[in-house]
Write a protein that holds these residues in place. Structure first.
Motif, PDB file in Angstrom:
ATOM      1  N   UNK A 171       0.735  -1.297   0.072  1.00  0.00           N
ATOM      2  CA  UNK A 171       0.114   0.046  -0.168  1.00  0.00           C
ATOM      3  C   UNK A 171       0.925   1.066   0.170  1.00  0.00           C
ATOM      4  N   UNK A 172       0.609   2.254  -0.992  1.00  0.00           N
ATOM      5  CA  UNK A 172       1.577   3.332  -1.165  1.00  0.00           C
ATOM      6  C   UNK A 172       0.800   4.617  -0.716  1.00  0.00           C
ATOM      7  N   UNK A 173       1.384   5.327  -0.150  1.00  0.00           N
ATOM      8  CA  UNK A 173       0.582   6.673   0.131  1.00  0.00           C
ATOM      9  C   UNK A 173       1.194   7.688  -1.092  1.00  0.00           C
ATOM     10  N   UNK A 174       0.245   7.743  -1.942  1.00  0.00           N
ATOM     11  CA  UNK A 174       0.654   8.590  -3.142  1.00  0.00           C
ATOM     12  C   UNK A 174       1.147  10.043  -2.799  1.00  0.00           C
ATOM     13  N   UNK A 175       1.979  10.564  -3.271  1.00  0.00           N
ATOM     14  CA  UNK A 175       2.417  11.988  -3.217  1.00  0.00           C
ATOM     15  C   UNK A 175       2.435  12.812  -4.590  1.00  0.00           C
ATOM     16  N   UNK A 176       2.757  12.172  -5.718  1.00  0.00           N
ATOM     17  CA  UNK A 176       2.691  12.616  -6.995  1.00  0.00           C
ATOM     18  C   UNK A 176       2.097  11.643  -7.831  1.00  0.00           C
ATOM     19  N   UNK A 177       1.368  12.200  -8.978  1.00  0.00           N
ATOM     20  CA  UNK A 177       0.974  11.608 -10.190  1.00  0.00           C
ATOM     21  C   UNK A 177       1.346  12.404 -11.429  1.00  0.00           C
ATOM     22  N   UNK A 178       0.870  11.809 -12.398  1.00  0.00           N
ATOM     23  CA  UNK A 178       0.911  12.475 -13.853  1.00  0.00           C
ATOM     24  C   UNK A 178      -0.031  12.126 -14.832  1.00  0.00           C
ATOM     25  N   UNK A 179       0.071  12.493 -15.934  1.00  0.00           N
ATOM     26  CA  UNK A 179      -0.867  12.075 -17.023  1.00  0.00           C
ATOM     27  C   UNK A 179      -0.116  11.592 -18.243  1.00  0.00           C
ATOM     28  N   UNK A 180      -0.163  10.573 -18.749  1.00  0.00           N
ATOM     29  CA  UNK A 180       0.429  10.034 -19.644  1.00  0.00           C
ATOM     30  C   UNK A 180      -0.540   9.901 -20.961  1.00  0.00           C
ATOM     31  N   UNK A 181      -0.219  10.115 -22.203  1.00  0.00           N
ATOM     32  CA  UNK A 181      -1.049  10.147 -23.183  1.00  0.00           C
ATOM     33  C   UNK A 181      -2.063   8.426 -23.192  1.00  0.00           C
ATOM     34  N   UNK A 182      -1.256   7.374 -22.897  1.00  0.00           N
ATOM     35  CA  UNK A 182      -1.945   6.257 -22.878  1.00  0.00           C
ATOM     36  C   UNK A 182      -3.089   6.168 -21.676  1.00  0.00           C
ATOM     37  N   UNK A 183      -2.925   7.125 -20.817  1.00  0.00           N
ATOM     38  CA  UNK A 183      -4.093   7.189 -19.710  1.00  0.00           C
ATOM     39  C   UNK A 183      -5.347   7.691 -20.412  1.00  0.00           C
ATOM     40  N   UNK A 184      -5.131   8.458 -21.242  1.00  0.00           N
ATOM     41  CA  UNK A 184      -6.534   8.881 -22.023  1.00  0.00           C
ATOM     42  C   UNK A 184      -7.070   7.663 -22.958  1.00  0.00           C
ATOM     43  N   UNK A 185      -6.013   7.029 -23.673  1.00  0.00           N
ATOM     44  CA  UNK A 185      -6.436   5.724 -24.222  1.00  0.00           C
ATOM     45  C   UNK A 185      -7.394   4.718 -23.510  1.00  0.00           C
ATOM     46  N   UNK A 224       5.990  18.741 -22.978  1.00  0.00           N
ATOM     47  CA  UNK A 224       5.524  19.318 -21.316  1.00  0.00           C
ATOM     48  C   UNK A 224       5.185  17.882 -20.669  1.00  0.00           C
ATOM     49  N   UNK A 225       5.523  18.123 -19.365  1.00  0.00           N
ATOM     50  CA  UNK A 225       4.884  17.210 -18.348  1.00  0.00           C
ATOM     51  C   UNK A 225       4.350  17.923 -17.315  1.00  0.00           C
ATOM     52  N   UNK A 226       3.114  17.141 -16.904  1.00  0.00           N
ATOM     53  CA  UNK A 226       2.577  17.904 -15.705  1.00  0.00           C
ATOM     54  C   UNK A 226       2.799  17.044 -14.257  1.00  0.00           C
ATOM     55  N   UNK A 227       2.825  17.741 -13.121  1.00  0.00           N
ATOM     56  CA  UNK A 227       2.839  17.210 -11.960  1.00  0.00           C
ATOM     57  C   UNK A 227       1.546  17.388 -11.185  1.00  0.00           C
ATOM     58  N   UNK A 228       0.983  16.220 -10.782  1.00  0.00           N
ATOM     59  CA  UNK A 228      -0.300  16.556  -9.953  1.00  0.00           C
ATOM     60  C   UNK A 228      -0.078  16.110  -8.520  1.00  0.00           C
ATOM     61  N   UNK A 229       0.152  16.827  -7.599  1.00  0.00           N
ATOM     62  CA  UNK A 229       0.219  16.515  -6.119  1.00  0.00           C
ATOM     63  C   UNK A 229      -1.126  15.925  -5.569  1.00  0.00           C
ATOM     64  N   UNK A 230      -0.963  14.870  -4.858  1.00  0.00           N
ATOM     65  CA  UNK A 230      -1.865  14.456  -4.200  1.00  0.00           C
ATOM     66  C   UNK A 230      -1.934  14.917  -2.669  1.00  0.00           C
ATOM     67  N   UNK A 231      -2.973  15.374  -2.333  1.00  0.00           N
ATOM     68  CA  UNK A 231      -2.946  16.138  -0.911  1.00  0.00           C
ATOM     69  C   UNK A 231      -3.131  14.963   0.021  1.00  0.00           C
ATOM     70  N   UNK A 232      -2.578  15.203   1.327  1.00  0.00           N
ATOM     71  CA  UNK A 232      -2.890  14.110   2.170  1.00  0.00           C
ATOM     72  C   UNK A 232      -4.142  14.027   2.878  1.00  0.00           C
ATOM     73  N   UNK A 233      -4.538  13.155   3.436  1.00  0.00           N
ATOM     74  CA  UNK A 233      -5.935  13.235   4.320  1.00  0.00           C
ATOM     75  C   UNK A 233      -5.687  13.944   5.516  1.00  0.00           C
TER      76      UNK A 233
END
Length: 326
Positions: free
Chosen positions: A31-45, A317-326
Motif C-alpha cells: 500500500x503506497x501513500x501517493x504523493x505525486x502522479x501525472x498524466x500520460x497519453x496512454x492514460x487517455x486511451x 511538456x510534463x505535468x505534476x499532479x500533487x496528491x494532498x494528504x488526508x
C-alpha cells in the motif's frame, strides 16, 4: 480517500473527483501513500476505451506514482516509510495512481534512489522506461551503432536520445530547429529538422550506409522513407501513432533483411519493467534524466490534462499532479 476515477469509459467529461474506499493490499501487494502522479497519453486511451484492457469500475486513473510505503507485508521486501515509485498502474485490471493511496504489486514497485527529487522522478518514469525498452529490449541497440530517433524533442524521444548516447551509440535526432540545442544537450551527434525538404538527401549524405536502428517516437514516420534509410538488417521500432496506417514497401523491406517491431509499454512483462526501472534509476541517481518543460497543477486539473493528452498538445511538456494528504 480522494481519487480521480471514472465510473464508465468514455470522454474526459466522465472523470470524477470524489471519495472511494481506501484499498486493502493483498499478501504480495504494497500500500503506497501517493504523493505525486501525472498524466500520460496512454492514460487517455485507457479512459476512453481506445486501448482495450481490463478496467474494473470505478477505475482510478493514472499509470505513475511517487510516494512512500504505507503498509507492506514482510514477504514483499518493502518497509513503511520507504520512498518508492511505480509506472504500471491503471490498466491490466489494476487500479490507478491518481488517489491518496494505491495498491501496487510488490514486483511492480521500485525504490526511489537516494537524493532523487520526487518531482523530477514523476515526470520521467513512464517516458524513460518506454524509451529504454524500445531501444534495448525491442531495438537491440548496441554501442557503436547509429540510431535515428524521430520525435527526439518529446518526452519519450528525449529519454531515448539520453539512453542511446549513454550506451555509446551515435544518435541522429529528428526535431524542429528550435529544439536542436536541447537534443544536442541530451547527447545527439546531429539534429535535423524533420520538416527540411532535403531531409532524405541530408541523411543519405550523413549516413550513406544507413542506420542500424530507427526509433519512431513521433508517430509520423513514413515507412517508405524509413526503409530507405535503414542499413541492411536494420531494425525499426514504432512506439507512437495509434491512428496511423502508412504503407510498407514490402519488396525492399524483405530483400534487405529488415525488421519492424511495434511496442507499447502496456505489454511489457514484469521482468522487462524491472530492467527498465533499474536503467531509469541509474540515470536518475546521476541527475541525467529530467523533463525540460514541467508544470505543477492540482489534481482537479486532471480532466483538462486528459483533453490535452488526447489532442496531442503535450509538446514535450510534463505535468505534476500533487496528491494532498488526508
Amino acid at each position: 480517500m480522494e481519487a480521480a476515477f471514472v465510473e464508465r469509459l468514455g470522454p474526459p467529461e466522465e472523470i470524477r473527483l470524489g471519495l472511494l474506499p481506501r484499498p486493502v493490499p493483498g499478501p504480495t501487494d504494497v500500500l503506497v501513500r501517493v504523493a505525486l502522479t501525472t498524466v500520460n497519453p496512454v492514460d487517455a486511451l485507457v479512459r476512453s476505451g481506445a486501448f482495450p484492457t481490463p478496467a474494473p469500475l470505478p477505475l482510478v486513473l493514472g499509470r505513475d506514482a511517487v510516494g512512500t510505503v504505507a503498509e507492506a507485508a514482510p514477504g514483499t521486501g518493502f518497509a513503511p516509510g520507504e520512498p518508492v515509485w511505480t509506472n504500471s498502474l491503471g490498466h491490466g485490471g489494476r487500479q490507478g495512481a491518481a488517489a491518496q493511496y494505491a495498491v501496487v504489486p510488490a514486483d511492480r514497485l521500485y525504490r526511489l534512489p537516494p537524493e532523487t527529487s520526487p518531482t523530477t522522478a514523476i515526470t520521467v518514469l513512464h517516458p524513460g522506461a518506454t524509451a529504454w525498452l524500445a531501444l534495448f529490449r525491442h531495438g537491440g541497440l548496441r554501442a557503436g551503432e547509429t540510431v535515428l530517433i524521430s520525435g527526439a524533442a518529446g518526452n519519450v524521444g528525449g529519454a531515448a536520445v539520453t539512453f542511446a548516447a549513454e550506451a555509446g551509440a551515435r544518435v541522429l535526432a529528428l526535431a524542429r530547429d528550435e529544439n536542436a540545442d536541447h537534443c544536442r544537450d541530451l547527447g545527439a551527434a546531429e539534429v535535423i529538422d524533420y520538416r527540411d525538404p532535403e531531409l532524405a538527401a541530408r541523411l543519405a549524405r550523413g549516413v550513406p550506409d544507413g542506420v542500424q536502428l530507427l526509433a519512431d517516437a513521433s508517430g509520423h514516420t513514413e515507412l517508405s522513407w524509413a526503409v530507405e534509410r535503414l542499413a541492411p538488417r536494420g531494425r525499426m521500432v514504432l512506439l507512437a501513432g495509434p491512428d496511423r496506417r502508412p504503407a510498407l514497401p514490402v519488396g525492399p523491406f524483405y530483400q534487405r533483411d529488415l525488421s519492424l517491431r511495434g511496442f507499447v509499454i502496456s505489454h511489457a512483462t514484469v521482468p522487462e519493467l524491472a530492467d527498465a526501472a533499474t536503467a531509469v534509476n541509474r540515470l536518475l541517481s546521476h541527475g541525467a534524466l529530467a523533463s525540460r518543460r514541467v508544470e505543477t497543477r492540482p489534481l482537479s486539473a486532471i480532466t483538462d490534462e486528459h483533453r490535452r493528452a488526447e489532442s496531442g498538445g503535450t509538446g514535450g511538456r510534463r505535468v505534476i499532479l500533487p496528491i494532498l494528504p488526508t
